[in-house]
Design an enzyme around this catalytic site. Structure first.
Site, PDB file in Angstrom:
ATOM      1  N   TYR A 158     -17.923  -0.995 -22.986  1.00 15.29           N
ATOM      2  CA  TYR A 158     -18.504  -1.761 -23.307  1.00 15.29           C
ATOM      3  C   TYR A 158     -17.774  -3.340 -23.408  1.00 15.29           C
ATOM      4  O   TYR A 158     -18.966  -4.074 -23.313  1.00 15.29           O
ATOM      5  CB  TYR A 158     -18.605  -1.064 -25.200  1.00 15.29           C
TER       6      TYR A 158
HETATM    7  C1  LIG Z   1     -17.857   6.104 -23.248  1.00 11.62           C
HETATM    8  C2  LIG Z   1     -18.523   7.310 -22.230  1.00 11.62           C
HETATM    9  C3  LIG Z   1     -19.846   7.243 -22.870  1.00 11.62           C
HETATM   10  C4  LIG Z   1     -18.399   6.800 -20.725  1.00 11.62           C
HETATM   11  O1  LIG Z   1     -18.800   7.568 -19.808  1.00 11.62           O
HETATM   12  P1  LIG Z   1     -18.192   7.704 -18.926  1.00 11.62           P
HETATM   13  O2  LIG Z   1     -19.269   7.929 -17.401  1.00 11.62           O
HETATM   14  O3  LIG Z   1     -17.184   8.339 -18.238  1.00 11.62           O
HETATM   15  O4  LIG Z   1     -18.036   5.967 -18.399  1.00 11.62           O
HETATM   16  P2  LIG Z   1     -18.296   4.720 -16.640  1.00 11.62           P
HETATM   17  O5  LIG Z   1     -18.257   6.439 -15.784  1.00 11.62           O
HETATM   18  O6  LIG Z   1     -19.148   4.139 -16.813  1.00 11.62           O
HETATM   19  O7  LIG Z   1     -17.266   3.910 -16.867  1.00 11.62           O
HETATM   20  C5  LIG Z   1     -15.857   4.685 -16.863  1.00 11.62           C
HETATM   21  C6  LIG Z   1     -15.120   4.539 -15.870  1.00 11.62           C
HETATM   22  O8  LIG Z   1     -16.047   5.000 -14.154  1.00 11.62           O
HETATM   23  C7  LIG Z   1     -15.633   3.740 -13.494  1.00 11.62           C
HETATM   24  N1  LIG Z   1     -16.577   3.858 -12.932  1.00 11.62           N
HETATM   25  C8  LIG Z   1     -18.312   3.035 -12.958  1.00 11.62           C
HETATM   26  N2  LIG Z   1     -18.491   3.293 -11.899  1.00 11.62           N
HETATM   27  C9  LIG Z   1     -17.915   4.124 -11.098  1.00 11.62           C
HETATM   28  C10 LIG Z   1     -18.166   4.457  -9.624  1.00 11.62           C
HETATM   29  N3  LIG Z   1     -19.566   4.304  -8.625  1.00 11.62           N
HETATM   30  N4  LIG Z   1     -17.323   5.307  -9.219  1.00 11.62           N
HETATM   31  C11 LIG Z   1     -16.302   5.655  -9.439  1.00 11.62           C
HETATM   32  N5  LIG Z   1     -15.850   4.931 -10.889  1.00 11.62           N
HETATM   33  C12 LIG Z   1     -17.091   4.012 -11.620  1.00 11.62           C
HETATM   34  C13 LIG Z   1     -15.546   2.687 -15.011  1.00 11.62           C
HETATM   35  O9  LIG Z   1     -14.925   1.581 -13.776  1.00 11.62           O
HETATM   36  C14 LIG Z   1     -14.591   3.159 -15.802  1.00 11.62           C
HETATM   37  O10 LIG Z   1     -13.707   3.011 -15.483  1.00 11.62           O
HETATM   38  P3  LIG Z   1     -12.180   2.369 -16.132  1.00 11.62           P
HETATM   39  O11 LIG Z   1     -12.860   2.960 -17.829  1.00 11.62           O
HETATM   40  O12 LIG Z   1     -11.093   2.513 -15.428  1.00 11.62           O
HETATM   41  O13 LIG Z   1     -13.257   0.777 -16.191  1.00 11.62           O
HETATM   42  C15 LIG Z   1     -17.485   8.469 -21.913  1.00 11.62           C
HETATM   43  O14 LIG Z   1     -16.178   8.768 -21.667  1.00 11.62           O
HETATM   44  C16 LIG Z   1     -17.975   9.459 -23.594  1.00 11.62           C
HETATM   45  O15 LIG Z   1     -18.626  10.339 -23.741  1.00 11.62           O
HETATM   46  N6  LIG Z   1     -17.071   9.576 -23.879  1.00 11.62           N
HETATM   47  C17 LIG Z   1     -16.856  10.284 -25.155  1.00 11.62           C
HETATM   48  C18 LIG Z   1     -17.869   9.496 -26.371  1.00 11.62           C
HETATM   49  C19 LIG Z   1     -17.787   8.576 -27.021  1.00 11.62           C
HETATM   50  O16 LIG Z   1     -16.614   8.472 -26.727  1.00 11.62           O
HETATM   51  N7  LIG Z   1     -18.849   8.136 -26.902  1.00 11.62           N
HETATM   52  C20 LIG Z   1     -18.834   6.389 -27.513  1.00 11.62           C
HETATM   53  C21 LIG Z   1     -18.567   6.608 -29.139  1.00 11.62           C
HETATM   54  S1  LIG Z   1     -18.918   4.918 -29.736  1.00 11.62           S
END
Ligand SMILES: CC(C)(COP(=O)(O)OP(=O)(O)OC[C@H]1O[C@@H](n2cnc3c(N)ncnc32)[C@H](O)[C@@H]1OP(=O)(O)O)[C@@H](O)C(=O)NCCC(=O)NCCS
Length: 189
Positions: A158
């Site tokens: 976020y």
């Molecule tokens: C929050 C959530 C939806 C994020 O999903 P995600 O797919 O892991 O998110 P992203 O991949 O976009 O971001 C995660 C990391 O990947 C990285 N990333 C983004 N694009 C990338 C790419 N092309 N290649 C490699 N890594 C990448 C991001 O920089 C990020 O790193 P950081 O966290 O160290 O900054 C997930 O963690 C989740 O489901 N969590 C549990 C449920 C939750 O908390 N939901 C929100 C409730 S309010």
């Protein structure tokens, strides 16, 4: 059901209420797995998700893997008076920041209600892709969400995409955890 290209092997697809209804159990399993909630939460949440689908400007985008399994979901709808979350946030924001802040944030907003990615698909940009795709199709000037106070992967996401503090350390009725309400203007750039 309209498909758009995703930057990963998963594809992002906009779901209609009928699409989600047809895969509701699978979507709720995804949700409880991502949130690490007990399995019984699936049955508790089902009526709420069904009711949300009827709300104005409801929009849902999911990520499907190459076997057509759901690995991510994001949805929300237009926030408005009378909704439980809206009234809770309005109460807190009025107390902390006053009526003008309520007008600025809550006159025309999309409540980002759920955003989840299965652990096996996290960390590859799917969460951000879902968020951007979902918010790219909403008609409001603002988006608001609530999330448990960090740090967490959700917080990093976020912040990365420009969400600001609206309310911090807020307690919703019936939940002892402190929450943050975050928001930003739309459209996202
Ligand atoms: C929050 C959530 C939806 C994020 O999903 P995600 O797919 O892991 O998110 P992203 O991949 O976009 O971001 C995660 C990391 O990947 C990285 N990333 C983004 N694009 C990338 C790419 N092309 N290649 C490699 N890594 C990448 C991001 O920089 C990020 O790193 P950081 O966290 O160290 O900054 C997930 O963690 C989740 O489901 N969590 C549990 C449920 C939750 O908390 N939901 C929100 C409730 S309010």
């Amino acid at each position: 059901m309209t498909a758009t290209p995703s930057p990963r092997t998963e594809r992002l697809v906009e779901f209609s209420p009928q699409d989600l209804n047809g895969r509701l159990h699978e979507a709720l399993e995804l949700y409880v797995t991502a949130m690490n909630y007990p399995p019984s939460t699936v049955e508790q949440r089902a009526p709420m998700w069904l009711a949300h689908m009827l709300r104005e400007d409801w929009r849902c985008v999911v990520a499907l893997d190459d076997r057509d399994e759901l690995v991510g979901i994001g949805y929300g709808y237009r926030g408005s008076s009378g909704q439980w979350w809206h009234e809770q946030v309005r109460r807190g924001l009025t107390t902390v920041s006053g009526a003008q802040a309520v007008d600025e944030w809550m006159d025309d907003y999309f409540e980002l209600t759920e955003l989840h990615v299965l652990p096996r698909a996290q960390g590859r940009g799917l969460g951000e892709a879902l968020l951007r795709n979902l918010l790219g199709g909403v008609p409001t000037t603002h988006v608001l969400l609530s999330t448990p106070e960090g740090p967490s992967n959700a917080w990093r996401l976020y912040r990365r995409v420009g969400f600001q503090d609206v309310l911090r350390h807020y307690q919703f009725t019936g939940d002892p955890r402190p929450f943050a309400v975050l928001g930003r203007e739309l459209p996202m750039t």
